[in-house]
Design a protein around this motif. Sequence first.
Motif, PDB file in Angstrom:
ATOM      1  N   UNK A  22       0.827  -1.197   0.000  1.00 41.76           N
ATOM      2  CA  UNK A  22       0.000   0.000   0.000  1.00 41.76           C
ATOM      3  C   UNK A  22       0.870   1.259   0.000  1.00 41.76           C
ATOM      4  N   UNK A  23       1.936   1.236   0.832  1.00 40.52           N
ATOM      5  CA  UNK A  23       2.747   2.429   0.974  1.00 40.52           C
ATOM      6  C   UNK A  23       4.095   2.114   1.598  1.00 40.52           C
ATOM      7  N   UNK A  24       5.094   2.896   1.217  1.00 39.91           N
ATOM      8  CA  UNK A  24       6.422   2.835   1.829  1.00 39.91           C
ATOM      9  C   UNK A  24       6.402   3.698   3.076  1.00 39.91           C
ATOM     10  N   UNK A  25       6.869   3.164   4.202  1.00 42.42           N
ATOM     11  CA  UNK A  25       6.959   3.896   5.461  1.00 42.42           C
ATOM     12  C   UNK A  25       8.419   3.941   5.885  1.00 42.42           C
ATOM     13  N   UNK A  26       8.744   4.734   6.897  1.00 44.72           N
ATOM     14  CA  UNK A  26      10.126   4.794   7.383  1.00 44.72           C
ATOM     15  C   UNK A  26      10.613   3.441   7.894  1.00 44.72           C
ATOM     16  N   UNK A  27       9.732   2.677   8.507  1.00 42.69           N
ATOM     17  CA  UNK A  27      10.117   1.407   9.106  1.00 42.69           C
ATOM     18  C   UNK A  27       9.979   0.213   8.164  1.00 42.69           C
ATOM     19  N   UNK A  36      -7.743 -11.841   3.730  1.00 43.36           N
ATOM     20  CA  UNK A  36      -8.434 -10.796   4.480  1.00 43.36           C
ATOM     21  C   UNK A  36      -9.474 -11.399   5.421  1.00 43.36           C
ATOM     22  N   UNK A  37      -9.049 -11.784   6.627  1.00 38.82           N
ATOM     23  CA  UNK A  37      -9.993 -12.283   7.621  1.00 38.82           C
ATOM     24  C   UNK A  37     -10.822 -11.130   8.182  1.00 38.82           C
ATOM     25  N   UNK A  38     -10.183  -9.973   8.332  1.00 33.77           N
ATOM     26  CA  UNK A  38     -10.851  -8.786   8.848  1.00 33.77           C
ATOM     27  C   UNK A  38     -10.774  -7.697   7.793  1.00 33.77           C
ATOM     28  N   UNK A  39     -11.829  -6.968   7.555  1.00 34.77           N
ATOM     29  CA  UNK A  39     -11.779  -5.879   6.577  1.00 34.77           C
ATOM     30  C   UNK A  39     -10.684  -4.873   6.950  1.00 34.77           C
ATOM     31  N   UNK A  40      -9.856  -4.514   5.986  1.00 33.42           N
ATOM     32  CA  UNK A  40      -8.802  -3.539   6.220  1.00 33.42           C
ATOM     33  C   UNK A  40      -7.559  -4.086   6.891  1.00 33.42           C
ATOM     34  N   UNK A  41      -7.470  -5.387   7.069  1.00 31.71           N
ATOM     35  CA  UNK A  41      -6.313  -6.009   7.712  1.00 31.71           C
ATOM     36  C   UNK A  41      -5.032  -5.640   6.969  1.00 31.71           C
ATOM     37  N   UNK A  42      -4.013  -5.209   7.704  1.00 28.93           N
ATOM     38  CA  UNK A  42      -2.734  -4.881   7.081  1.00 28.93           C
ATOM     39  C   UNK A  42      -1.595  -5.245   8.025  1.00 28.93           C
ATOM     40  N   UNK A  43      -0.396  -5.350   7.469  1.00 29.36           N
ATOM     41  CA  UNK A  43       0.793  -5.684   8.250  1.00 29.36           C
ATOM     42  C   UNK A  43       1.937  -4.793   7.786  1.00 29.36           C
TER      43      UNK A  43
END
Length: 64
Positions: A22-27, A36-43
Amino acid sequence: MDDDWRSDRIGSVPKDGNPTVMRRLDAGFAVIGDVQFLPGYSVLLVDRPRVERLTELPRYRQAC
Protein backbone atom coordinates in the motif's frame (compact mmCIF):
# COMPACT_ATOMS: atom_id res chain seq x y z
CA MET A 1 -0.45 -12.70 -12.17
CA ASP A 2 2.77 -14.47 -11.32
CA ASP A 3 3.13 -15.42 -7.64
CA ASP A 4 6.96 -15.15 -7.56
CA TRP A 5 6.64 -12.07 -5.31
CA ARG A 6 5.59 -14.37 -2.45
CA SER A 7 9.07 -15.88 -2.25
CA ASP A 8 10.71 -12.44 -1.87
CA ARG A 9 8.12 -9.99 -0.57
CA ILE A 10 10.61 -7.17 0.11
CA GLY A 11 12.86 -7.70 -2.92
CA SER A 12 9.89 -7.62 -5.28
CA VAL A 13 8.71 -4.17 -4.10
CA PRO A 14 11.13 -1.97 -6.11
CA LYS A 15 10.15 -3.83 -9.28
CA ASP A 16 6.43 -3.15 -8.60
CA GLY A 17 6.10 -6.89 -8.31
CA ASN A 18 4.34 -7.09 -4.93
CA PRO A 19 0.64 -6.28 -5.43
CA THR A 20 -0.04 -6.15 -1.67
CA VAL A 21 2.05 -3.02 -0.99
CA MET A 22 0.00 0.00 0.00
CA ARG A 23 2.75 2.43 0.97
CA ARG A 24 6.42 2.84 1.83
CA LEU A 25 6.96 3.90 5.46
CA ASP A 26 10.13 4.79 7.38
CA ALA A 27 10.12 1.41 9.11
CA GLY A 28 9.20 -0.73 6.08
CA PHE A 29 6.22 -1.35 3.82
CA ALA A 30 2.55 -1.31 4.77
CA VAL A 31 0.87 -4.19 2.94
CA ILE A 32 -2.58 -5.71 2.87
CA GLY A 33 -2.82 -9.23 4.21
CA ASP A 34 -2.74 -12.09 1.71
CA VAL A 35 -5.95 -13.39 3.25
CA GLN A 36 -8.43 -10.80 4.48
CA PHE A 37 -9.99 -12.28 7.62
CA LEU A 38 -10.85 -8.79 8.85
CA PRO A 39 -11.78 -5.88 6.58
CA GLY A 40 -8.80 -3.54 6.22
CA TYR A 41 -6.31 -6.01 7.71
CA SER A 42 -2.73 -4.88 7.08
CA VAL A 43 0.79 -5.68 8.25
CA LEU A 44 4.20 -4.04 8.22
CA LEU A 45 7.01 -5.73 6.31
CA VAL A 46 10.30 -4.51 7.73
CA ASP A 47 12.89 -3.69 5.09
CA ARG A 48 15.90 -4.90 7.09
CA PRO A 49 17.18 -8.45 6.63
CA ARG A 50 16.98 -10.70 9.68
CA VAL A 51 14.66 -8.34 11.64
CA GLU A 52 11.76 -10.40 12.90
CA ARG A 53 10.25 -7.99 15.45
CA LEU A 54 9.63 -4.26 15.41
CA THR A 55 11.49 -4.01 18.73
CA GLU A 56 14.66 -5.12 16.93
CA LEU A 57 14.62 -1.88 14.91
CA PRO A 58 16.50 1.18 16.16
CA ARG A 59 14.29 3.27 18.45
CA TYR A 60 13.92 6.12 15.91
CA ARG A 61 12.40 3.66 13.40
CA GLN A 62 9.99 2.17 15.95
CA ALA A 63 8.20 5.50 16.36
CA CYS A 64 7.00 5.64 12.72
